[in-house]
Scaffold this motif. Structure first.
Motif: not given
Ligand code: HEM
Length: 500
Positions: A50-52, A468-472
């Protein structure tokens, strides 16, 4: 001397020399950011999970432009859309580039220009209308899958865009057991894992890339993966070329690229890359967007009902929705935008890196800095999107520029497709695919939170998601309940299927 010891010493010296040279090269007004460790920077502060969210917290504390350093490598995180747009488009002196040379992640230059031109040819709004037939077929297949095996909904929402983009790229539908789809999805998953900053030791310690091949197993691994991609996309693209000789008017990306090969100045290998890039870039993001939609409907049932009332006023239970009335359903239009805003598929967009030193707002952005536009933070800017954590399509029901809702583009009003000259070239196709899937699913089914044995609704939490780059979202308990026998009959073979 033991080989492990000498390699360790060799590595150690590299890291120290690299760190010292980077450290003393610092200059200019420091970009705000949290205090860092003198040796490893923020390496152990920036979470891989969860870097964002971590960057969101930092932006509240340090402002819209922040810097963190992961062992000598600088990352600048932008939380303001205007800064991201400016740095991506206006600063001509500097190119903000992707740091991965594979597929669509090319540095600025001739090859990128040629590939973007090719993408534009295939995906501009005028051309995208030609793909509606495939969108109808694949979205109907989604409805049939949901009606037949609703508990496997997660898989169906992955299959829908994969199959759609695969058909668009190579002109043929694929079956569940198709090994090409499995191979392409494997490449996709590896790619999404690999592009994440810090996924390999060499990302954290870029100096390791200077090591010879025998000490760099990741390089050989990368070459094997790259060859695997070329083999797959090459075989599929050449297959299209052969079919074109027999099938006049074959409509797909690869066919368009072969037709325009000379005009666009593309090599055979570039054609393989471009067709493959479409698959890689378009599948995961689209699937994720739809999964967040499903979660939003389960969490906000009143919103779902409101959208269904609007759809029912336009399409009866014996008629599958199609694009003809898209602009007569402003609430659904707003809902699609809100899905993209609420949980952007790529919360930190695609990281780009600067290939030259630049001055911006008094800060020096050094050559080689990775620039990360935080779409997540922009979508949770309370001034632009009040009560931003709540899913609420109403926020898109009045356009500030005076245009009627539904007359503008689904890709506007949010930042889900990125910025400037690297903005997603698939946005028009992606938004139409998302719209048709959402409207058809809402027309056919009620999405309900599953109940436990005691009859209580099970827990669904947007915080349960991948990193990750995309988050699901991780799989959550929902049921797809057909809205009526006629709806079901229409999906599985009724008369309303005149428009597939
Ligand atoms: C809902 C679905 C989609 C979302 C949310 C999405 C989002 C994004 C984002 C955020 C970027 C990075 C932009 C930037 O760097 O500023 C991007 C790039 C890209 N997207 Fe999409 N995308 C979607 C669907 C698609 C589709 C369907 C295709 C193609 C068929 C596609 C092709 C690409 C390509 C080729 C790039 C790289 C562009 C470049 O680096 O120059 N995308 N997308």
């Amino acid at each position: 001397m033991d080989i492990a010891f000498s390699s360790g010493a060799f590595l150690g010296s590299f890291i120290i020399i690299y760190w010292v040279s980077r450290r003393f090269a610092s200059k200019g007004t420091p970009i705000p950011g949290p205090p860092s460790h003198p040796l490893v920077g923020h390496t152990f502060q920036v979470p891989v999970i969860k870097t964002w969210k971590y960057f969101e917290r930092l932006s509240h504390q340090y402002g819209p432009i922040i810097k963190v350093t992961l062992t000598g490598h600088n990352f600048v995180v932008l939380s303001n859309a205007a800064d991201a747009e400016e740095l991506a488009s206006i600063h001509k002196s500097t190119s903000y580039e992707s740091n991965n040379l594979r597929l669509s992640l090319l540095p600025y230059g001739d090859m990128l220009k040629r590939q973007r031109a090719a993408f534009h040819q295939m995906l501009q709004p005028r051309v995208v209308g030609g793909y509606e037939g495939m969108q109808y077929n694949e979205s109907l297949r989604l409805l049939v899958d949901l009606a037949t095996s609703p508990t496997q909904y997660y898989r169906h929402f992955q299959r829908f865009p994969a199959s759609l983009v695969f058909s668009l790229a190579f002109g043929e539908a694929i079956n569940d057991d198709d090994k090409d789809l499995a191979a392409a999805l494997e490449i996709l998953n590896t790619f999404v894992r690999d592009i994440n900053p810090n996924s390999h030791l060499v990302d954290t310690f870029p100096v390791l890339d200077l090591l010879p091949d025998f000490l760099s197993p990741w390089r050989a691994e990368a070459r094997i993966k790259h060859q695997r991609e070329i083999d797959l996309y090459g075989r599929l693209s050449l297959g299209v070329k052969t079919r074109m000789e027999k099938e006049a008017g074959l409509e797909c990306f690869a066919a368009r690229l072969w037709e325009q090969q000379a005009k666009l100045g593309l090599s055979d290998e570039e054609i393989f890359y471009i067709a493959g890039s479409a698959f890689i870039a378009g599948t995961d993001t689209s699937s994720i967007t739809l999964l967040w939609f499903v979660m939003a409907m389960a969490l906000y049932p009143e919103t779902m009902k409101k959208a269904q009332r609007e759809i029912d006023a336009v399409f009866n239970s014996a008629t599958l929705p199609d694009f003809s009335r898209m602009h007569d359903m402003p609430y659904c239009f707003a809902l699609v935008k809100e899905v993209i805003r609420w949980h952007p598929a790529a919360p930190l967009s695609i990281p780009h890196y600067s290939d030259a030193e630049d001055q911006y707002k008094g800060y020096t952005i050094r050559k080689g800095t990775t620039v990360i536009p935080s779409i997540w933070r922009m979508h949770h800017n309370e001034e632009e999107f009040p009560d931003s954590y709540t899913f609420d399509p109403e926020r898109f029901l009045s356009n500030t520029d005076g245009t009627a809702v539904g007359d503008d583009s689904l890709a506007e009003g949010h930042y889900g497709f990125g910025f400037g000259r690297r903005k997603c070239p698939g946005q028009h196709m992606a938004t139409k695919s998302t719209w048709i899937a959402i409207v058809r699913v809402l027309w056919a089914f009620n999405i309900e939170t599953r109940q436990d044995a005691a009859g209580n609704p099970m827990k669904i939490d947007p915080e349960d998601c991948t990193s990750g780059l995309t988050v699901r979202p991780t799989e959550f308990p929902v049921d797809f309940v057909p809205r009526s026998a006629t709806h079901l009959e229409t999906v599985t073979g009724g008369e309303g299927r005149t428009k597939m």
